[in-house]
Write a protein that holds these residues in place. Structure first.
Motif, PDB file in Angstrom:
ATOM      1  N   ARG A 104       0.695  -1.089   0.166  1.00 39.97           N
ATOM      2  CA  ARG A 104      -0.061   0.048   0.112  1.00 39.97           C
ATOM      3  C   ARG A 104       0.808   1.293   0.025  1.00 39.97           C
ATOM      4  O   ARG A 104       0.483   2.216  -0.863  1.00 39.97           O
ATOM      5  CB  ARG A 104      -0.916  -0.021   1.264  1.00 39.97           C
ATOM      6  N   TYR A 105       1.872   1.175   0.852  1.00 38.67           N
ATOM      7  CA  TYR A 105       2.829   2.295   0.986  1.00 38.67           C
ATOM      8  C   TYR A 105       3.357   2.611  -0.504  1.00 38.67           C
ATOM      9  O   TYR A 105       3.412   3.737  -0.999  1.00 38.67           O
ATOM     10  CB  TYR A 105       3.750   2.174   1.927  1.00 38.67           C
ATOM     11  N   GLU A 106       3.979   1.612  -0.911  1.00 35.75           N
ATOM     12  CA  GLU A 106       4.735   1.827  -2.314  1.00 35.75           C
ATOM     13  C   GLU A 106       3.738   2.305  -3.466  1.00 35.75           C
ATOM     14  O   GLU A 106       4.186   3.318  -4.186  1.00 35.75           O
ATOM     15  CB  GLU A 106       5.502   0.530  -2.795  1.00 35.75           C
ATOM     16  N   VAL A 107       2.606   1.515  -3.460  1.00 28.58           N
ATOM     17  CA  VAL A 107       1.596   1.944  -4.520  1.00 28.58           C
ATOM     18  C   VAL A 107       1.162   3.451  -4.443  1.00 28.58           C
ATOM     19  O   VAL A 107       1.080   4.256  -5.442  1.00 28.58           O
ATOM     20  CB  VAL A 107       0.392   1.222  -4.610  1.00 28.58           C
ATOM     21  N   ASP A 108       0.749   3.837  -3.338  1.00 23.73           N
ATOM     22  CA  ASP A 108       0.392   5.190  -2.936  1.00 23.73           C
ATOM     23  C   ASP A 108       1.497   6.243  -3.219  1.00 23.73           C
ATOM     24  O   ASP A 108       1.207   7.316  -3.832  1.00 23.73           O
ATOM     25  CB  ASP A 108       0.061   5.476  -1.589  1.00 23.73           C
ATOM     26  N   ALA A 109       2.469   6.008  -2.946  1.00 27.20           N
ATOM     27  CA  ALA A 109       3.683   6.831  -2.995  1.00 27.20           C
ATOM     28  C   ALA A 109       4.138   6.929  -4.545  1.00 27.20           C
ATOM     29  O   ALA A 109       4.313   8.204  -4.968  1.00 27.20           O
ATOM     30  CB  ALA A 109       5.021   6.313  -2.212  1.00 27.20           C
ATOM     31  N   ALA A 110       4.068   5.655  -5.306  1.00 25.91           N
ATOM     32  CA  ALA A 110       4.303   5.819  -6.583  1.00 25.91           C
ATOM     33  C   ALA A 110       3.406   6.737  -7.503  1.00 25.91           C
ATOM     34  O   ALA A 110       3.818   7.484  -8.402  1.00 25.91           O
ATOM     35  CB  ALA A 110       4.419   4.362  -7.322  1.00 25.91           C
ATOM     36  N   GLU A 111       2.161   6.309  -7.214  1.00 17.33           N
ATOM     37  CA  GLU A 111       0.845   7.070  -7.876  1.00 17.33           C
ATOM     38  C   GLU A 111       1.041   8.660  -7.517  1.00 17.33           C
ATOM     39  O   GLU A 111       0.968   9.730  -8.397  1.00 17.33           O
ATOM     40  CB  GLU A 111      -0.483   6.771  -7.399  1.00 17.33           C
ATOM     41  N   SER A 112       1.433   9.115  -6.156  1.00 21.83           N
ATOM     42  CA  SER A 112       1.735  10.328  -6.077  1.00 21.83           C
ATOM     43  C   SER A 112       2.609  11.230  -6.876  1.00 21.83           C
ATOM     44  O   SER A 112       2.756  12.240  -7.198  1.00 21.83           O
ATOM     45  CB  SER A 112       1.946  10.544  -4.549  1.00 21.83           C
ATOM     46  N   LEU A 113       3.805  10.485  -6.992  1.00 21.67           N
ATOM     47  CA  LEU A 113       4.841  10.795  -7.673  1.00 21.67           C
ATOM     48  C   LEU A 113       4.551  11.042  -8.999  1.00 21.67           C
ATOM     49  O   LEU A 113       5.255  12.027  -9.540  1.00 21.67           O
ATOM     50  CB  LEU A 113       6.156   9.915  -7.202  1.00 21.67           C
ATOM     51  N   LEU A 114       4.162  10.080  -9.795  1.00 21.63           N
ATOM     52  CA  LEU A 114       3.741   9.958 -11.120  1.00 21.63           C
ATOM     53  C   LEU A 114       2.742  11.187 -11.642  1.00 21.63           C
ATOM     54  O   LEU A 114       2.986  11.977 -12.437  1.00 21.63           O
ATOM     55  CB  LEU A 114       3.249   8.749 -11.531  1.00 21.63           C
ATOM     56  N   ARG A 115       1.762  11.447 -10.566  1.00 19.82           N
ATOM     57  CA  ARG A 115       0.855  12.532 -10.739  1.00 19.82           C
ATOM     58  C   ARG A 115       1.744  13.748 -10.448  1.00 19.82           C
ATOM     59  O   ARG A 115       1.346  14.647 -11.544  1.00 19.82           O
ATOM     60  CB  ARG A 115      -0.196  12.512  -9.782  1.00 19.82           C
ATOM     61  N   ALA A 116       2.529  14.156  -9.699  1.00 17.74           N
ATOM     62  CA  ALA A 116       3.164  15.130  -9.443  1.00 17.74           C
ATOM     63  C   ALA A 116       4.107  15.526 -10.574  1.00 17.74           C
ATOM     64  O   ALA A 116       4.080  16.704 -10.916  1.00 17.74           O
ATOM     65  CB  ALA A 116       4.049  15.223  -8.263  1.00 17.74           C
ATOM     66  N   GLU A 117       4.638  14.448 -11.361  1.00 18.35           N
ATOM     67  CA  GLU A 117       5.667  14.733 -12.515  1.00 18.35           C
ATOM     68  C   GLU A 117       4.930  14.841 -13.780  1.00 18.35           C
ATOM     69  O   GLU A 117       5.253  15.145 -14.908  1.00 18.35           O
ATOM     70  CB  GLU A 117       6.561  13.636 -12.572  1.00 18.35           C
ATOM     71  N   GLY A 118       3.290  14.612 -13.745  1.00 20.18           N
ATOM     72  CA  GLY A 118       2.524  14.626 -14.934  1.00 20.18           C
ATOM     73  C   GLY A 118       2.994  13.605 -15.853  1.00 20.18           C
ATOM     74  O   GLY A 118       2.628  13.757 -17.082  1.00 20.18           O
ATOM     75  N   VAL A 119       3.162  12.381 -15.350  1.00 26.03           N
ATOM     76  CA  VAL A 119       2.973  11.142 -16.163  1.00 26.03           C
ATOM     77  C   VAL A 119       2.067  10.365 -16.115  1.00 26.03           C
ATOM     78  O   VAL A 119       1.307  10.296 -15.103  1.00 26.03           O
ATOM     79  CB  VAL A 119       4.215  10.054 -15.441  1.00 26.03           C
ATOM     80  N   PRO A 120       1.530  10.073 -17.131  1.00 25.16           N
ATOM     81  CA  PRO A 120       0.086   9.291 -17.408  1.00 25.16           C
ATOM     82  C   PRO A 120       0.444   7.817 -16.919  1.00 25.16           C
ATOM     83  O   PRO A 120       1.396   7.336 -16.959  1.00 25.16           O
ATOM     84  CB  PRO A 120       0.184   9.147 -18.886  1.00 25.16           C
ATOM     85  N   MET A 121      -0.522   7.333 -16.278  1.00 21.78           N
ATOM     86  CA  MET A 121      -0.511   5.820 -15.897  1.00 21.78           C
ATOM     87  C   MET A 121      -1.679   4.937 -15.979  1.00 21.78           C
ATOM     88  O   MET A 121      -2.886   5.621 -16.346  1.00 21.78           O
ATOM     89  CB  MET A 121       0.069   5.914 -14.419  1.00 21.78           C
ATOM     90  N   LEU A 122      -1.568   3.717 -16.207  1.00 25.25           N
ATOM     91  CA  LEU A 122      -2.633   2.950 -15.975  1.00 25.25           C
ATOM     92  C   LEU A 122      -2.339   1.783 -15.000  1.00 25.25           C
ATOM     93  O   LEU A 122      -1.359   1.675 -14.389  1.00 25.25           O
ATOM     94  CB  LEU A 122      -2.557   2.206 -17.615  1.00 25.25           C
TER      95      LEU A 122
END
Length: 271
Positions: A228-246
């Motif tokens: 949970r920690y890694e997924v939440d942190a990764a999603e936050s980081l990618l959103r902050a960098e403006g990286v699209p994700m699926l």
């Protein structure tokens, strides 16, 4: 409700299986037992296939479903003797297509998945080698990458990269975000240099836990809390960098690859 479905072809049966399976997925109240019968390229083999299909018919309450892409008319005619519902995919479309084009087809087994184009074949092999040598952040030299998949460990990056390479000739690298990366406010500099090529893959933490548990049972790495920690942190980081994700949760590799190609404009010839 349970039904048996056969995918029969005088080639690999990949086309019959892919198309037939796509149709069957629209009937989620039916439990399908799927059987692939490739290389049914002689009348003798067709008779053997009919025997297998008839045995399934005798064992079940309903007739089996048979999806066929047999090119040879004599071989295909044998198949019609089976005690089953036959869906001949070539017959369905070939005659109307011949009328539209104004010419007769030139049937040849295996043409749909052939490697006649040597340049295309070489492109795919080169892309596959690239994916293998740029897997899991092995190499940080990413100038030649068409796409760079980023996400936590075991989120589906490697199989997606290999699918992109083998089917589309796309050079796909991937980088697993480590705990150290996730504690930083920005993505690593070598990734930011190629921001236009970045695409994130995320996953449901509980699903990630199950995947990791098979690899390292009972470890902190596989714990629900860590996932949970890694997924939440990764999603936050990618959103902050403006990286699209699926999310890879519940998505096939084929679907992920198609969506990535569409989003990044990487359309190339498919197999």
């Amino acid at each position: 409700m349970r039904r048996t479905a056969f995918f029969v072809s005088d080639g690999t049966a990949i086309t019959a299986e892919t198309f037939g399976h796509s149709l069957l997925t629209q009937f989620n109240k039916v439990d399908f037992r799927e059987i692939r019968l490739p290389f049914v390229d002689t009348e003798a083999k067709a008779h053997d296939a009919v025997s297998l299909i008839n045995k399934a018919a005798e064992a079940g309450e309903d007739k089996p479903l048979v999806f066929s892409t047999i090119v040879n008319h004599k071989v295909g005619r044998v198949l019609t003797n089976a005690n089953a519902h036959i869906f001949d995919m070539f017959a369905t479309f070939m005659e109307p297509l011949e009328r539209v084009l104004g010419i007769e087809s030139s049937p040849r087994i295996g043409r749909a998945h052939g490697m006649g184009d040597s340049d295309t074949y070489e492109d795919r092999m080169e892309a596959t080698n690239y994916a293998l040598t740029h897997d899991d952040g092995i190499s940080k030299r990413l100038d030649k990458a068409d796409v760079i998949l980023v996400g936590v460990s075991r989120s589906g990056k490697t199989p997606t990269c290999l699918y992109l390479a083998l089917h589309y000739g796309i050079k796909a690298a991937n980088y697993p975000l480590t705990e150290e990366d996730l504690e930083q406010p920005r993505l690593p500099a070598f990734l930011r240099e190629h921001k236009a090529k970045l695409f994130g893959l995320t996953i449901d933490p509980e699903r990630l836990c199950k995947i990791r548990e098979t690899r390292r049972p009972g470890s902190r790495y596989a714990s629900v809390k860590q996932c949970r920690y890694e997924v939440d942190a990764a999603e936050s980081l990618l959103r902050a960098e403006g990286v699209p994700m699926l999310s890879s949760t519940g998505s096939s590799v084929e679907e992920l690859a198609s969506r990535i190609i569409l989003h990044l404009g990487l359309q190339k010839d498919a197999s």
